[in-house]
Write a protein that holds these residues in place. Structure first.
Motif: not given
Length: 310
Positions: A9-18, A35-39, A60-61
């Motif tokens: 269905g989906h993948v949730a990723l993290e980035t140091p600079d959205l 949609v954008r929800d905060g960060d 953070a990373e």
């Protein structure tokens, strides 16, 4: 066992600079920001009806928070909870709306360290009126989107030093089916290509030869219409100054490919065309042996082995 999972269905990723990463995912690749929800930003491809197939959050990373799989019915969430807890796996329930657009879900860590989420409900919001297609069976109008924007999520490639244990667990516990596999000359398994819904490859499980590495995500693949789109995508990446990683055709799956990476986070997207679907309930996995071909790629090469850990 048969799987009660419907699909990746989906993948949730993290980035140091959205904001920096959105320049890649939205401006260059062509995902739509729902949609954008905060960060956190929720993205989908231009031919997807679901609320999102990528969740991109500032952290953070760089990292991978979880990989989401939709179940066939809501009651299977509790059934999976029982199966997992019987194996000693801790299950956490996530309230509806915690991940925007999504109903309640369960999250857990697989025995070898991959972060999974199972859910059933997902909203299907309409695009903004000015970007909506007049075709009711389409979401976004082609005239308002990046012309090479990918259509829909296709598969993930997961690296794991304990890949054999992981793929056996996917088969035995979750009911994934093997479509293809690749064996080294010494008899060890390099890669296993599996499906939750039985008709395509959704999880490519690759053995990481460095046993000190943690389980990781190598890439998320998205479908494009044809091989011509790969060259248009390459052209678009050049215009944005984004390097590409290989263009060609896999031997396994027959999929034609182009890889690109977000310069900010290192997350990799594969543009994928071609391939095949499997609907045969008696499908016998295709067995590859090292030496069948000079290389695992039928045409072209993949240059980078960079992957992002959980």
């Amino acid at each position: 066992m048969s799987s009660n999972l419907a699909r990746l269905g989906h993948v949730a990723l993290e980035t140091p600079d959205l904001d920096g990463s959105l320049e890649f995912f939205v401006d260059a690749v062509g995902f739509e920001e729902v949609v954008r929800d905060g960060d956190t930003s929720y993205l989908r491809a231009v031919d997807e009806f679901d609320h999102h197939s990528i969740v991109l959050s500032e952290a953070a990373e760089s990292g991978v928070d979880h990989i989401g799989w939709q179940t066939e019915a809501p009651e299977y969430l509790s059934e999976f909870e029982t199966i997992l807890e019987d194996e000693g796996i801790e299950v956490t329930w996530v309230d509806a709306g915690t991940e925007l657009g999504q109903g309640e879900a369960i999250r857990f860590t697989t025995p070898t360290g991959h972060e999974f989420e199972f859910y059933y409900e997902m909203e299907k919001p309409d695009p903004p009126a000015e970007r909506r297609s007049k075709l009711k069976n389409k979401t976004y109008s082609r005239t308002t989107t990046n012309p090479i924007a990918p259509r829909r999520i296709d598969h993930t490639q997961l690296w794991d030093p304990e890949a054999n244990d992981f793929r056996e667990w996917l088969q035995d516990t979750l009911g994934f089916r093997v479509q293809e596999r690749y064996n080294r000359a010494d008899g060890s398994r390099w890669g296993t290509f599996l499906s939750a819904n039985g008709n395509k490859i959704e999880a490519a499980v690759i053995e990481d030869e460095d046993a000190s590495n943690e389980p990781a995500l190598h890439h998320i693949a998205y479908k494009v219409d044809s091989a011509d789109d790969l060259f248009d995508a390459h052209d678009a990446m050049n215009e944005h100054g984004i390097p590409t990683d290989g263009i060609g055709q896999h031997s396994i799956s027959r999929g034609k490919f182009l890889y690109v990476r977000d310069p900010v986070s290192g997350h990799r997207i594969e543009f994928n065309a071609g391939g095949y679907l499997v609907f045969d309930p008696e499908w016998e996995p295709i067995e590859w042996e090292e030496g069948d071909l000079e290389d695992r790629q039928w045409i072209g090469q993949i240059e980078s082995k960079k992957r992002v850990e959980y």
